[in-house]
Write a protein that holds these residues in place. Sequence first.
Motif, PDB file in Angstrom:
ATOM      1  N   TYR A 183      46.724  45.741  33.223  1.00  0.00           N
ATOM      2  CA  TYR A 183      47.774  45.199  33.469  1.00  0.00           C
ATOM      3  C   TYR A 183      48.116  45.917  34.928  1.00  0.00           C
ATOM      4  N   GLY A 184      48.445  45.184  36.081  1.00  0.00           N
ATOM      5  CA  GLY A 184      48.955  45.709  37.045  1.00  0.00           C
ATOM      6  C   GLY A 184      47.787  46.416  37.939  1.00  0.00           C
ATOM      7  N   LYS A 185      46.588  46.444  37.800  1.00  0.00           N
ATOM      8  CA  LYS A 185      45.668  46.670  38.251  1.00  0.00           C
ATOM      9  C   LYS A 185      44.992  45.643  39.239  1.00  0.00           C
ATOM     10  N   THR A 186      44.503  46.017  40.339  1.00  0.00           N
ATOM     11  CA  THR A 186      43.528  45.185  41.201  1.00  0.00           C
ATOM     12  C   THR A 186      42.073  45.270  41.064  1.00  0.00           C
ATOM     13  N   LEU A 187      41.568  44.194  40.766  1.00  0.00           N
ATOM     14  CA  LEU A 187      40.405  44.120  40.320  1.00  0.00           C
ATOM     15  C   LEU A 187      39.186  43.284  41.581  1.00  0.00           C
ATOM     16  N   ASP A 188      38.097  43.793  41.430  1.00  0.00           N
ATOM     17  CA  ASP A 188      37.032  42.820  42.224  1.00  0.00           C
ATOM     18  C   ASP A 188      36.191  42.200  41.147  1.00  0.00           C
ATOM     19  N   ILE A 189      36.120  40.769  41.381  1.00  0.00           N
ATOM     20  CA  ILE A 189      35.288  40.150  40.260  1.00  0.00           C
ATOM     21  C   ILE A 189      34.319  39.563  41.211  1.00  0.00           C
ATOM     22  N   GLU A 190      32.907  39.859  40.695  1.00  0.00           N
ATOM     23  CA  GLU A 190      31.761  39.103  41.566  1.00  0.00           C
ATOM     24  C   GLU A 190      31.221  38.016  40.642  1.00  0.00           C
ATOM     25  N   THR A 199      20.925  40.098  43.103  1.00  0.00           N
ATOM     26  CA  THR A 199      21.554  40.010  44.509  1.00  0.00           C
ATOM     27  C   THR A 199      22.364  41.262  44.706  1.00  0.00           C
ATOM     28  N   PRO A 200      22.342  41.626  46.172  1.00  0.00           N
ATOM     29  CA  PRO A 200      23.144  42.835  46.559  1.00  0.00           C
ATOM     30  C   PRO A 200      24.672  42.658  46.166  1.00  0.00           C
ATOM     31  N   SER A 201      25.323  43.764  45.909  1.00  0.00           N
ATOM     32  CA  SER A 201      26.771  44.117  45.920  1.00  0.00           C
ATOM     33  C   SER A 201      27.243  44.320  47.348  1.00  0.00           C
ATOM     34  N   MET A 202      28.766  44.096  47.424  1.00  0.00           N
ATOM     35  CA  MET A 202      29.468  44.350  48.662  1.00  0.00           C
ATOM     36  C   MET A 202      30.624  44.953  48.004  1.00  0.00           C
ATOM     37  N   ILE A 203      30.640  45.512  46.866  1.00  0.00           N
ATOM     38  CA  ILE A 203      31.641  46.476  46.421  1.00  0.00           C
ATOM     39  C   ILE A 203      31.410  47.592  46.012  1.00  0.00           C
ATOM     40  N   ALA A 204      32.382  48.705  45.860  1.00  0.00           N
ATOM     41  CA  ALA A 204      31.798  49.922  45.409  1.00  0.00           C
ATOM     42  C   ALA A 204      31.282  50.171  43.908  1.00  0.00           C
ATOM     43  N   GLY A 211      24.277  36.522  51.175  1.00  0.00           N
ATOM     44  CA  GLY A 211      23.456  37.753  51.220  1.00  0.00           C
ATOM     45  C   GLY A 211      23.995  38.774  50.239  1.00  0.00           C
ATOM     46  N   TYR A 212      24.800  38.507  49.450  1.00  0.00           N
ATOM     47  CA  TYR A 212      25.502  39.147  48.630  1.00  0.00           C
ATOM     48  C   TYR A 212      26.293  38.431  47.465  1.00  0.00           C
ATOM     49  N   ARG A 213      26.889  39.003  46.415  1.00  0.00           N
ATOM     50  CA  ARG A 213      27.469  38.306  45.327  1.00  0.00           C
ATOM     51  C   ARG A 213      28.957  37.942  46.183  1.00  0.00           C
ATOM     52  N   TRP A 214      29.270  36.880  46.181  1.00  0.00           N
ATOM     53  CA  TRP A 214      30.765  36.498  46.534  1.00  0.00           C
ATOM     54  C   TRP A 214      31.830  37.109  45.311  1.00  0.00           C
TER      55      TRP A 214
END
Length: 323
Positions: free
Chosen positions: A274-281, A318-323, A193-196
């Motif tokens: 570098y060193g950043k935390t990313l969300d990848i859909e 598709t809906p997103s579940m991240i900001a 129901g959202y992008r993995w």
Amino acid sequence: MPSDTTPSPVASSFAVCRDGEAVPGTLKGAVAAIGNFDGVHRGHRHLIDMALTSGKPAAVLTFEPHPRSFFQPDKPLFRLTPEVVKLAIFARLGLAGAFVRRFDHALAALNAEEFVHLLAHELQLSGVVIGHDFHFGRGREGNPARMKELCDKLGLKCFIAPAIVEGSEPVSSSAIRAALETGDIATANKLLGYRWFVRAEVRHGDKRGRDLGYPTANMRLPDDCRLHHGIYAVRASVDGKSVDGVASFGRRPTFDNGAPLLETHLFGFKGDLYGKTLDIEFIGWIRGEERFDSIDALIAQMDRDSAQAKRMLVEDRTPSMIA
């Protein structure tokens, strides 16, 4: 909140209550949806929606590690949503908070009556929401009917949610894992129901992508990740902004055939990650991983992959579940 709508903004008051911690005031008397919630998919969302519409503070009760990992430690489980990702999704659904119980020998040894006693007295719940096939207690002795009986004795409400079906099959974490293992992002996202998405820190690589004209953000995914090796259309969250891209997950057979790595090229992006935390859909599957006989052939294919990714990204709804 309907299961397939865009999630609410993250609530700043979202609370997490773990073993041994006092129940926050915002969670006292809550109605909690109970489950492992790996993936927080459409079926899970239906349970959560029932808690949200109960008229009481809404929460979830979930378990770490996943019970399957506890009972079968020699069989790594492909986690769709590791704990930090699962909690991030919960926080976007309008819940008051989450109870996270450590799944260990002590919890596994509780019988059905002892488990419900924990819900009523230790967690101070006023009600629970469970799935139609929920089992609990030592040896999985409890079922929904037993839960209802025990809740009635202790004055707890008990709501039992039906299965959510896609086609002729129930929506399940197992079906989503199977889809991702074949690169079938469309099916996985439909069931979710959202992008993995995955969350990881950007690490230094060999800088080869720069020489190819495709600089990448390199990320190691958990060892249990069984996402099919290949090329994907993706969308990243960078400092709160959405950036389109194309990603390769695999062993780089043209170069070193090394450990699996997620390498994401972000279209038009310039900056140090570098060193950043990313969300990848993950938006769509493009092709499987290949070995190329020349760098020119590889670059030509990367050009085609990028063009296809851009088309997929434009078409995606598709809906997103991240900001």
